[in-house]
Motif scaffolding. Structure first.
Motif, PDB file in Angstrom:
ATOM      1  N   GLU A 201      63.903  11.829  68.969  1.00  0.00           N
ATOM      2  CA  GLU A 201      64.427  10.745  68.575  1.00  0.00           C
ATOM      3  C   GLU A 201      64.216   9.293  69.338  1.00  0.00           C
ATOM      4  OE1 GLU A 201      68.010  11.723  66.268  1.00  0.00           O
ATOM      5  OE2 GLU A 201      67.575  13.805  66.480  1.00  0.00           O
ATOM      6  N   LYS A 202      63.686   9.421  70.365  1.00  0.00           N
ATOM      7  CA  LYS A 202      63.806   8.329  71.325  1.00  0.00           C
ATOM      8  C   LYS A 202      62.119   8.017  71.235  1.00  0.00           C
ATOM      9  CE  LYS A 202      67.805   9.155  74.007  1.00  0.00           C
ATOM     10  NZ  LYS A 202      68.324   9.360  75.453  1.00  0.00           N
ATOM     11  N   ALA A 203      62.050   6.609  71.932  1.00  0.00           N
ATOM     12  CA  ALA A 203      60.544   6.151  71.892  1.00  0.00           C
ATOM     13  C   ALA A 203      59.976   6.985  72.775  1.00  0.00           C
ATOM     14  CB  ALA A 203      60.757   4.622  72.180  1.00  0.00           C
ATOM     15  N   ILE A 204      58.685   7.006  72.782  1.00  0.00           N
ATOM     16  CA  ILE A 204      57.573   7.601  73.793  1.00  0.00           C
ATOM     17  C   ILE A 204      57.028   6.839  74.597  1.00  0.00           C
ATOM     18  CG2 ILE A 204      55.466   9.098  73.746  1.00  0.00           C
ATOM     19  CD1 ILE A 204      56.010  10.150  71.155  1.00  0.00           C
ATOM     20  N   ASP A 205      56.924   7.082  76.011  1.00  0.00           N
ATOM     21  CA  ASP A 205      56.457   6.138  77.070  1.00  0.00           C
ATOM     22  C   ASP A 205      54.899   6.441  76.894  1.00  0.00           C
ATOM     23  OD1 ASP A 205      56.014   4.514  79.173  1.00  0.00           O
ATOM     24  OD2 ASP A 205      56.369   6.010  80.779  1.00  0.00           O
ATOM     25  N   GLY A 206      54.166   5.538  76.667  1.00  0.00           N
ATOM     26  CA  GLY A 206      52.707   5.766  76.967  1.00  0.00           C
ATOM     27  C   GLY A 206      51.881   5.542  75.586  1.00  0.00           C
ATOM     28  N   THR A 207      50.599   5.375  75.611  1.00  0.00           N
ATOM     29  CA  THR A 207      49.892   5.127  74.403  1.00  0.00           C
ATOM     30  C   THR A 207      48.799   6.244  74.484  1.00  0.00           C
ATOM     31  OG1 THR A 207      50.185   2.930  74.277  1.00  0.00           O
ATOM     32  CG2 THR A 207      48.254   3.547  73.008  1.00  0.00           C
ATOM     33  N   PHE A 208      48.285   6.925  73.215  1.00  0.00           N
ATOM     34  CA  PHE A 208      47.618   8.094  73.142  1.00  0.00           C
ATOM     35  C   PHE A 208      46.801   8.115  71.869  1.00  0.00           C
ATOM     36  CE2 PHE A 208      51.809   8.856  75.086  1.00  0.00           C
ATOM     37  CZ  PHE A 208      51.343   9.764  76.379  1.00  0.00           C
ATOM     38  N   ASP A 209      45.502   8.780  72.129  1.00  0.00           N
ATOM     39  CA  ASP A 209      44.689   8.849  71.016  1.00  0.00           C
ATOM     40  C   ASP A 209      45.126  10.051  70.060  1.00  0.00           C
ATOM     41  OD1 ASP A 209      42.843   6.797  72.023  1.00  0.00           O
ATOM     42  OD2 ASP A 209      41.975   8.421  73.666  1.00  0.00           O
ATOM     43  N   LEU A 210      45.706  10.795  70.681  1.00  0.00           N
ATOM     44  CA  LEU A 210      46.208  12.052  69.896  1.00  0.00           C
ATOM     45  C   LEU A 210      47.757  12.516  70.345  1.00  0.00           C
ATOM     46  CD1 LEU A 210      45.716  14.550  68.022  1.00  0.00           C
ATOM     47  CD2 LEU A 210      44.772  15.615  70.109  1.00  0.00           C
ATOM     48  N   ILE A 211      48.584  12.765  69.201  1.00  0.00           N
ATOM     49  CA  ILE A 211      49.709  13.490  69.632  1.00  0.00           C
ATOM     50  C   ILE A 211      49.926  14.814  68.860  1.00  0.00           C
ATOM     51  CG2 ILE A 211      52.329  13.094  69.491  1.00  0.00           C
ATOM     52  CD1 ILE A 211      51.760  10.347  70.013  1.00  0.00           C
ATOM     53  N   ALA A 212      50.126  15.830  69.581  1.00  0.00           N
ATOM     54  CA  ALA A 212      50.271  17.206  68.757  1.00  0.00           C
ATOM     55  C   ALA A 212      51.729  17.657  69.136  1.00  0.00           C
ATOM     56  CB  ALA A 212      49.278  17.944  69.202  1.00  0.00           C
ATOM     57  N   SER A 213      52.435  17.883  67.989  1.00  0.00           N
ATOM     58  CA  SER A 213      53.682  18.455  68.056  1.00  0.00           C
ATOM     59  C   SER A 213      53.798  19.895  67.368  1.00  0.00           C
ATOM     60  CB  SER A 213      54.594  17.341  67.296  1.00  0.00           C
ATOM     61  OG  SER A 213      55.988  17.943  67.300  1.00  0.00           O
ATOM     62  N   LEU A 214      54.197  20.862  68.249  1.00  0.00           N
ATOM     63  CA  LEU A 214      54.194  22.168  67.533  1.00  0.00           C
ATOM     64  C   LEU A 214      55.645  22.682  67.745  1.00  0.00           C
ATOM     65  CD1 LEU A 214      51.146  21.545  68.446  1.00  0.00           C
ATOM     66  CD2 LEU A 214      50.836  24.164  68.858  1.00  0.00           C
ATOM     67  N   GLY A 215      56.136  22.882  66.317  1.00  0.00           N
ATOM     68  CA  GLY A 215      57.315  23.637  66.079  1.00  0.00           C
ATOM     69  C   GLY A 215      58.664  22.933  66.840  1.00  0.00           C
ATOM     70  N   ALA A 216      58.595  21.469  66.666  1.00  0.00           N
ATOM     71  CA  ALA A 216      59.649  20.623  67.272  1.00  0.00           C
ATOM     72  C   ALA A 216      60.324  19.684  66.219  1.00  0.00           C
ATOM     73  CB  ALA A 216      59.093  20.058  68.541  1.00  0.00           C
ATOM     74  N   ILE A 217      59.647  19.074  65.662  1.00  0.00           N
ATOM     75  CA  ILE A 217      60.128  17.986  64.615  1.00  0.00           C
ATOM     76  C   ILE A 217      60.905  18.425  63.580  1.00  0.00           C
ATOM     77  CG2 ILE A 217      59.129  16.418  62.925  1.00  0.00           C
ATOM     78  CD1 ILE A 217      58.753  15.023  65.263  1.00  0.00           C
ATOM     79  N   ASP A 218      60.891  19.595  63.194  1.00  0.00           N
ATOM     80  CA  ASP A 218      61.574  20.004  62.203  1.00  0.00           C
ATOM     81  C   ASP A 218      63.030  20.379  62.378  1.00  0.00           C
ATOM     82  OD1 ASP A 218      60.338  22.077  63.573  1.00  0.00           O
ATOM     83  OD2 ASP A 218      61.160  23.560  62.119  1.00  0.00           O
ATOM     84  N   THR A 219      63.506  20.273  63.572  1.00  0.00           N
ATOM     85  CA  THR A 219      64.829  20.569  63.762  1.00  0.00           C
ATOM     86  C   THR A 219      65.615  19.251  64.664  1.00  0.00           C
ATOM     87  OG1 THR A 219      64.015  21.712  65.801  1.00  0.00           O
ATOM     88  CG2 THR A 219      64.699  23.061  63.997  1.00  0.00           C
ATOM     89  N   VAL A 220      64.916  18.174  64.439  1.00  0.00           N
ATOM     90  CA  VAL A 220      65.610  17.013  65.039  1.00  0.00           C
ATOM     91  C   VAL A 220      66.433  16.283  63.588  1.00  0.00           C
ATOM     92  CG1 VAL A 220      63.783  16.430  66.615  1.00  0.00           C
ATOM     93  CG2 VAL A 220      63.685  15.228  64.357  1.00  0.00           C
ATOM     94  N   ASN A 221      67.496  15.783  63.876  1.00  0.00           N
ATOM     95  CA  ASN A 221      68.249  15.166  63.282  1.00  0.00           C
ATOM     96  C   ASN A 221      67.798  14.074  62.278  1.00  0.00           C
ATOM     97  OD1 ASN A 221      70.878  16.853  63.138  1.00  0.00           O
ATOM     98  ND2 ASN A 221      70.882  15.689  65.173  1.00  0.00           N
ATOM     99  N   ASP A 222      66.597  13.318  62.887  1.00  0.00           N
ATOM    100  CA  ASP A 222      66.356  11.886  62.419  1.00  0.00           C
ATOM    101  C   ASP A 222      64.807  12.223  62.308  1.00  0.00           C
ATOM    102  OD1 ASP A 222      65.363   9.680  61.354  1.00  0.00           O
ATOM    103  OD2 ASP A 222      66.241   8.324  63.305  1.00  0.00           O
ATOM    104  N   VAL A 223      64.262  12.835  61.391  1.00  0.00           N
ATOM    105  CA  VAL A 223      62.950  13.179  61.238  1.00  0.00           C
ATOM    106  C   VAL A 223      62.010  11.993  61.264  1.00  0.00           C
ATOM    107  CG1 VAL A 223      61.080  14.735  60.062  1.00  0.00           C
ATOM    108  CG2 VAL A 223      63.141  15.776  60.677  1.00  0.00           C
ATOM    109  N   PRO A 224      62.228  11.017  60.043  1.00  0.00           N
ATOM    110  CA  PRO A 224      61.852   9.945  60.105  1.00  0.00           C
ATOM    111  C   PRO A 224      61.514   9.207  61.240  1.00  0.00           C
ATOM    112  CG  PRO A 224      63.069  10.186  58.075  1.00  0.00           C
ATOM    113  CD  PRO A 224      63.369  11.139  59.254  1.00  0.00           C
ATOM    114  N   GLY A 225      62.708   9.069  62.083  1.00  0.00           N
ATOM    115  CA  GLY A 225      62.696   8.057  63.291  1.00  0.00           C
ATOM    116  C   GLY A 225      61.712   8.884  64.181  1.00  0.00           C
TER     117      GLY A 225
END
Length: 251
Positions: free
Chosen positions: A89-113
């Motif tokens: 839920e906080k900003a990510i440091d860096g710039t990437f061509d690909l971001i892969a998230s596995l099994g993590a996003i679905d249990t944060v309180n602010d999914v859109p954020g």
């Protein structure tokens, strides 16, 4: 005007404890890893199909380390964030061509954020690929838990995101174009306890902010018996994990 407060459905503390337990479990020979193995294989296959070889990749989640191995075959540089320290839920440091998230996003309180932070951390033309266990999963477990407490069942499984909701979330996060789809992963079990063990090994147990009380011995026995009501001739129950994959491109 004050910003609307994000409902606190999940507990960050319980979430970190779940990851910690899963990472420790993955060091044990024979620990279940089939959900994350499937996600890693799907990530590798989709990147190959798109003929996309990122220069820089960021990997979040994946307690097994299998996705990192898969990404190392296609990306020049892979950065892995520690699930015990990273806050989606906080900003990510860096710039990437690909971001892969596995099994993590679905249990944060602010999914859109969290999805907005992924998009903001992508380079132009970059891709975010988000995988998780989605709605429609673990129907037999849900049925067994309801049977365990027929009069006043406690919330023991967290809400899950389906494909349609996932697509809407990607649009809301501002991705230039996006695709949301899913596939089933079916596993056969001879006992409820083995399913629960596999969920714990793969950081898939609930992390609700309001932790439910433990099942009584009698309720647990009812759950075990109810789980086996749909067993086949071999005495095994087929449980389905619906793997949802959200893919978004940054314009």
């Amino acid at each position: 005007m004050t910003a609307a407060r994000v409902p606190q459905i999940f507990s960050p503390h319980r979430r970190r404890a779940r990851w910690r337990r899963s990472i420790a479990e993955q060091r044990r020979e024979g620990a279940a890893d089939f959900v994350f193995r499937s996600m890693a294989e799907e990530l590798e296959e989709r990147l190959a199909f798109m003929n996309f070889r990122p220069g820089t990749a960021l990997l979040s989640g994946d307690p097994t380390g299998l996705a990192r191995t898969a990404l190392a075959e296609s990306a020049e540089t892979v950065r892995t964030v520690d699930p015990l320290e990273h806050d989606e839920e906080k900003a990510i440091d860096g710039t990437f061509d690909l971001i892969a998230s596995l099994g993590a996003i679905d249990t944060v309180n602010d999914v859109p954020g969290a999805l907005i932070h992924l998009r903001n951390a992508l380079s132009p033309g970059g891709i975010a690929m988000v995988s998780f266990v989605g709605a429609g999963s673990l129907a037999n477990l849900r049925r067994a838990l309801l049977a365990a407490e027929p009069d006043r069942p406690a919330a023991r499984m967290h809400p899950m995101i389906d494909v349609q909701a996932g697509s809407a979330l990607m649009q809301r996060a501002g991705f230039g174009r996006q695709v949301a789809d899913s596939y089933p992963l079916r596993v056969r079990y001879g006992a409820l306890d083995r399913l629960v063990e596999d969920l714990r090994s793969q950081a898939l147990t609930n992390v609700l902010a309001a932790a439910p009380p433990p099942l009584s011995r009698a309720a647990l026995q009812r759950a075990r018996e109810a789980f086996l009501e749909t067993a086949d001739a071999d005495g095994r129950v087929t449980e389905t994990f619906e793997i949802v994959i959200l893919t978004g491109w940054k314009s």
